[in-house]
Design an enzyme around this catalytic site. Structure first.
Site, PDB file in Angstrom:
ATOM      1  N   HIS A  66      -6.554 -10.920   8.357  1.00 27.92           N
ATOM      2  CA  HIS A  66      -6.065  -9.470   8.488  1.00 27.92           C
ATOM      3  C   HIS A  66      -6.422  -8.627  10.277  1.00 27.92           C
ATOM      4  O   HIS A  66      -7.124  -8.656  10.353  1.00 27.92           O
ATOM      5  CB  HIS A  66      -6.686  -8.551   7.246  1.00 27.92           C
ATOM      6  CG  HIS A  66      -5.907  -6.761   7.580  1.00 27.92           C
ATOM      7  ND1 HIS A  66      -4.903  -7.037   7.330  1.00 27.92           N
ATOM      8  CD2 HIS A  66      -6.761  -6.008   7.444  1.00 27.92           C
ATOM      9  CE1 HIS A  66      -4.752  -5.673   7.259  1.00 27.92           C
ATOM     10  NE2 HIS A  66      -6.112  -5.056   7.955  1.00 27.92           N
ATOM     11  N   GLU A  95       0.828  -1.586  -0.223  1.00 31.12           N
ATOM     12  CA  GLU A  95      -0.261   0.038  -0.207  1.00 31.12           C
ATOM     13  C   GLU A  95       1.042   0.943  -0.219  1.00 31.12           C
ATOM     14  O   GLU A  95       0.584   2.215  -0.045  1.00 31.12           O
ATOM     15  CB  GLU A  95      -0.827  -0.059   1.121  1.00 31.12           C
ATOM     16  CG  GLU A  95      -2.232   1.564   0.840  1.00 31.12           C
ATOM     17  CD  GLU A  95      -1.518   2.294   2.051  1.00 31.12           C
ATOM     18  OE1 GLU A  95      -2.390   3.390   1.990  1.00 31.12           O
ATOM     19  OE2 GLU A  95      -0.800   2.385   2.399  1.00 31.12           O
ATOM     20  N   CYS A 149      -4.856  -3.441   2.241  1.00 32.12           N
ATOM     21  CA  CYS A 149      -4.624  -4.596   2.187  1.00 32.12           C
ATOM     22  C   CYS A 149      -4.443  -5.998   1.995  1.00 32.12           C
ATOM     23  O   CYS A 149      -4.532  -6.782   2.458  1.00 32.12           O
ATOM     24  CB  CYS A 149      -4.792  -4.031   4.145  1.00 32.12           C
ATOM     25  SG  CYS A 149      -4.269  -2.897   4.962  1.00 32.12           S
TER      26      CYS A 149
HETATM   27  N1  CAA Z   1      -9.765  -0.079  28.958  1.00 30.29           N
HETATM   28  C1  CAA Z   1     -10.558  -0.782  27.952  1.00 30.29           C
HETATM   29  N2  CAA Z   1     -11.008  -0.510  26.805  1.00 30.29           N
HETATM   30  C2  CAA Z   1     -11.306   0.363  26.423  1.00 30.29           C
HETATM   31  C3  CAA Z   1     -10.739   1.203  27.352  1.00 30.29           C
HETATM   32  C4  CAA Z   1      -9.900   1.446  28.680  1.00 30.29           C
HETATM   33  N3  CAA Z   1      -9.400   2.151  29.915  1.00 30.29           N
HETATM   34  N4  CAA Z   1     -11.046   2.562  26.493  1.00 30.29           N
HETATM   35  C5  CAA Z   1     -11.710   2.580  25.730  1.00 30.29           C
HETATM   36  N5  CAA Z   1     -11.261   1.451  25.720  1.00 30.29           N
HETATM   37  C6  CAA Z   1     -12.225   0.209  25.149  1.00 30.29           C
HETATM   38  C7  CAA Z   1     -13.244   0.429  23.586  1.00 30.29           C
HETATM   39  O1  CAA Z   1     -14.212   0.584  24.500  1.00 30.29           O
HETATM   40  C8  CAA Z   1     -13.547   0.112  22.656  1.00 30.29           C
HETATM   41  O2  CAA Z   1     -13.733  -1.424  22.610  1.00 30.29           O
HETATM   42  P1  CAA Z   1     -14.939  -2.173  21.534  1.00 30.29           P
HETATM   43  O3  CAA Z   1     -14.691  -1.614  19.955  1.00 30.29           O
HETATM   44  O4  CAA Z   1     -14.838  -3.246  22.279  1.00 30.29           O
HETATM   45  O5  CAA Z   1     -15.828  -1.125  22.349  1.00 30.29           O
HETATM   46  C9  CAA Z   1     -11.343   0.435  22.706  1.00 30.29           C
HETATM   47  O6  CAA Z   1     -11.273   0.369  23.395  1.00 30.29           O
HETATM   48  C10 CAA Z   1     -11.945   0.758  21.206  1.00 30.29           C
HETATM   49  O7  CAA Z   1     -11.914   2.236  22.171  1.00 30.29           O
HETATM   50  P2  CAA Z   1     -12.777   3.213  21.237  1.00 30.29           P
HETATM   51  O8  CAA Z   1     -13.626   2.888  19.729  1.00 30.29           O
HETATM   52  O9  CAA Z   1     -12.984   4.491  21.606  1.00 30.29           O
HETATM   53  O10 CAA Z   1     -10.982   3.586  20.362  1.00 30.29           O
HETATM   54  P3  CAA Z   1     -11.333   5.093  18.933  1.00 30.29           P
HETATM   55  O11 CAA Z   1     -12.289   5.543  18.736  1.00 30.29           O
HETATM   56  O12 CAA Z   1     -10.016   6.102  19.354  1.00 30.29           O
HETATM   57  O13 CAA Z   1     -10.382   3.923  17.991  1.00 30.29           O
HETATM   58  C11 CAA Z   1     -10.690   2.617  15.433  1.00 30.29           C
HETATM   59  C12 CAA Z   1     -10.506   2.730  17.135  1.00 30.29           C
HETATM   60  C13 CAA Z   1     -11.270   3.772  15.051  1.00 30.29           C
HETATM   61  C14 CAA Z   1     -10.566   1.124  15.093  1.00 30.29           C
HETATM   62  C15 CAA Z   1      -9.300   3.381  15.497  1.00 30.29           C
HETATM   63  O14 CAA Z   1      -8.280   2.769  15.758  1.00 30.29           O
HETATM   64  C16 CAA Z   1      -9.188   3.938  13.673  1.00 30.29           C
HETATM   65  O15 CAA Z   1      -9.580   4.618  13.136  1.00 30.29           O
HETATM   66  N6  CAA Z   1      -8.024   2.845  13.559  1.00 30.29           N
HETATM   67  C17 CAA Z   1      -7.387   3.579  11.483  1.00 30.29           C
HETATM   68  C18 CAA Z   1      -8.733   2.704  11.178  1.00 30.29           C
HETATM   69  C19 CAA Z   1      -8.599   1.031  11.580  1.00 30.29           C
HETATM   70  O16 CAA Z   1      -7.666   0.019  11.566  1.00 30.29           O
HETATM   71  N7  CAA Z   1     -10.005  -0.178  10.760  1.00 30.29           N
HETATM   72  C20 CAA Z   1      -9.934  -1.803  10.677  1.00 30.29           C
HETATM   73  C21 CAA Z   1     -10.660  -1.590   9.611  1.00 30.29           C
HETATM   74  S1  CAA Z   1     -10.087  -1.624   8.066  1.00 30.29           S
HETATM   75  C22 CAA Z   1      -8.624  -2.298   8.192  1.00 30.29           C
HETATM   76  O17 CAA Z   1      -8.960  -3.696   8.664  1.00 30.29           O
HETATM   77  C23 CAA Z   1      -7.514  -1.397   6.661  1.00 30.29           C
HETATM   78  C24 CAA Z   1      -6.644  -0.913   7.682  1.00 30.29           C
HETATM   79  O18 CAA Z   1      -5.562  -2.201   7.667  1.00 30.29           O
HETATM   80  C25 CAA Z   1      -6.485  -0.034   8.266  1.00 30.29           C
END
Ligand code: CAA
Length: 388
Positions: free
Chosen positions: A233, A79, A111
């Site tokens: 993945h 990528e 990916c």
């Molecule tokens: N203790 C334990 N768990 C906690 C916590 C704490 N103190 N605080 C938060 N959490 C948990 C939340 O409950 C949540 O769990 P669930 O998903 O089970 O509900 C988890 O931690 C993540 O918290 P948030 O949802 O608040 O996290 P966020 O919104 O800040 O970020 C994300 C999450 C949107 C996936 C972000 O990491 C992101 O944008 N990542 C990049 C995109 C990505 O990887 N997408 C995956 C699919 S796309 C793909 O696979 C292609 C690729 O490679 C990118």
């Protein structure tokens, strides 16, 4: 005749940021990263590393064993392309001393592209079973600072030798596919960092899993219970855990939550301390499974779910070969990971901001990486790689 993965080797940067350090800086609970997304560390490339040097380093042990003249095709999946025209694989071709009759091409679909490369490699070997194809997936996952994606960065490359009578894994020809034109994660040519609709991307990932699995079942009449282990993945480990629970539920499994977790837990170990390596990630996950699983996996069937945002997904499967343990690079990978150095938050920022000339400026790059191959300079719009 069986065709599949004969050898697998990966490489990642010497530097990593512990996500506790990031959490401390952001005044966030580190458990959000360690437990919530299931990640502990993320690899950060040195200034003189990129997808080419990581790829060559990943493939080196394979070439050292079989010699450089035996590869008929090199398929480079990424990528993180470094050129709109020239394949990154051509640089790797020179660095590894491959034969001038070896065909080289680069593939892109976020990916997913390593899976396309693997399938093409298997097809090429089916046609000419005496040939060996080198598939390399190499990526640097980079998001903007301060965004939700920041904690899911990482870097890594994986090299796989595809041959007839493979020593590790036979790849079966039947697949399930799913493609949909969606904007969950993308990176326009003018950007170094990805744009991502994070929550939406996780939903699309799960939808693509369901659709690709349904297509796979239609094509094969396979059932969930046929597989002992599953590789997904791995954008972050928790994503695979959610996906596998989702697939288990879709199939009305009678397995307990602990048994469901056992089917994927060994695939996650390297990813948790390397981070996302985009198209390399699922195959580093396979390596992790083969090198960590206490059980003898011989003759077990493995299910694979490959996902590339945008999006293209594929479910396929393979069978672990008897004696596979003798063909692994377990020790080498352990040494690579043990030798890595943690960086402070300030050092992480310096690595993150390291200049990436866009307008043809010349750049001499200090020797930092302990790897065999490095990017020494960029001048006259040309990248200069050297062998150390
Ligand atoms: N203790 C334990 N768990 C906690 C916590 C704490 N103190 N605080 C938060 N959490 C948990 C939340 O409950 C949540 O769990 P669930 O998903 O089970 O509900 C988890 O931690 C993540 O918290 P948030 O949802 O608040 O996290 P966020 O919104 O800040 O970020 C994300 C999450 C949107 C996936 C972000 O990491 C992101 O944008 N990542 C990049 C995109 C990505 O990887 N997408 C995956 C699919 S796309 C793909 O696979 C292609 C690729 O490679 C990118």
């Amino acid at each position: 005749m069986s065709v599949g993965i004969d050898e697998i080797s990966f490489y990642t940067s010497n530097y990593y940021l512990d996500l506790r350090t990031l959490a401390q800086q952001q005044q966030t609970d580190p458990e959000k990263y360690y437990t919530g997304i299931g990640q502990e560390k993320m690899g950060m490339p040195a200034p003189d590393e990129d997808i080419v040097t990581m790829a060559a380093n990943a493939a080196l042990p394979i070439i050292e064993r079989i010699g450089s003249d035996t590869i008929s095709t090199l398929l480079f999946a990424t990528e993180t392309g470094i050129d709109q025209s020239k394949s990154a694989g051509v640089y790797v071709h020179r660095l590894l001393g491959l034969h001038s009759n070896c065909r080289v091409v680069e593939l892109k679909q976020a990916c997913y592209s390593a899976t396309a490369a693997l399938q093409m490699a298997c097809a090429l070997v089916e046609r000419q079973p005496e040939r060996k194809v080198l598939v390399i997936a190499s990526d640097i996952a980079r998001y903007e600072l301060g965004t939700p994606g920041e904690a899911t960065q990482g870097c890594g490359a994986v090299a796989m030798l595809i041959s007839a009578a493979p020593r590790l894994l036979e790849i079966y020809p039947e697949v399930g596919n799913f493609t949909d034109d969606v904007m969950d994660f993308w990176r326009p040519n003018y950007r170094a960092t990805a744009l991502v609709d994070g929550k939406y991307s996780t939903k699309i990932y799960l939808k693509a899993l369901k659709k690709a699995w349904e297509h796979f079942v239609q094509a094969t009449s396979a059932s969930f219970t046929d597989f002992g282990r599953f590789c997904y993945h791995l954008p972050f480990s928790r994503m695979a855990q959610k996906a596998h629970q989702h697939l288990a539920k879709l199939n009305h499994t009678e397995l307990t939550p602990v048994e469901i977790e056992q089917q994927i837990e060994d695939t996650l170990r390297y990813n948790q301390i390397i981070g996302n390596s985009y198209t390399a990630s699922m195959y580093i996950g396979l390596c992790s499974l083969l090198e960590h699983c206490q059980e003898n996996l011989s003759e077990q069937k493995i299910g694979f779910f490959s996902y590339g945002s945008g999006c293209v997904a594929e479910f396929f499967s393979g069978r672990v070969m008897p004696g596979y343990q003798q063909a692994l690079h377990r020790q080498r990978h352990a040494q690579l990971l043990e030798a890595r150095q943690a960086v402070s938050y300030d050092e992480y920022l310096q690595l993150w901001h390291h200049p990436d000339p866009q307008q043809g400026e010349s750049l001499m790059i200090p020797h930092t990486t302990p790897g065999r191959f490095r990017l020494a300079a960029i001048s006259h719009h040309k990248r200069e790689y050297v062998i150390c």
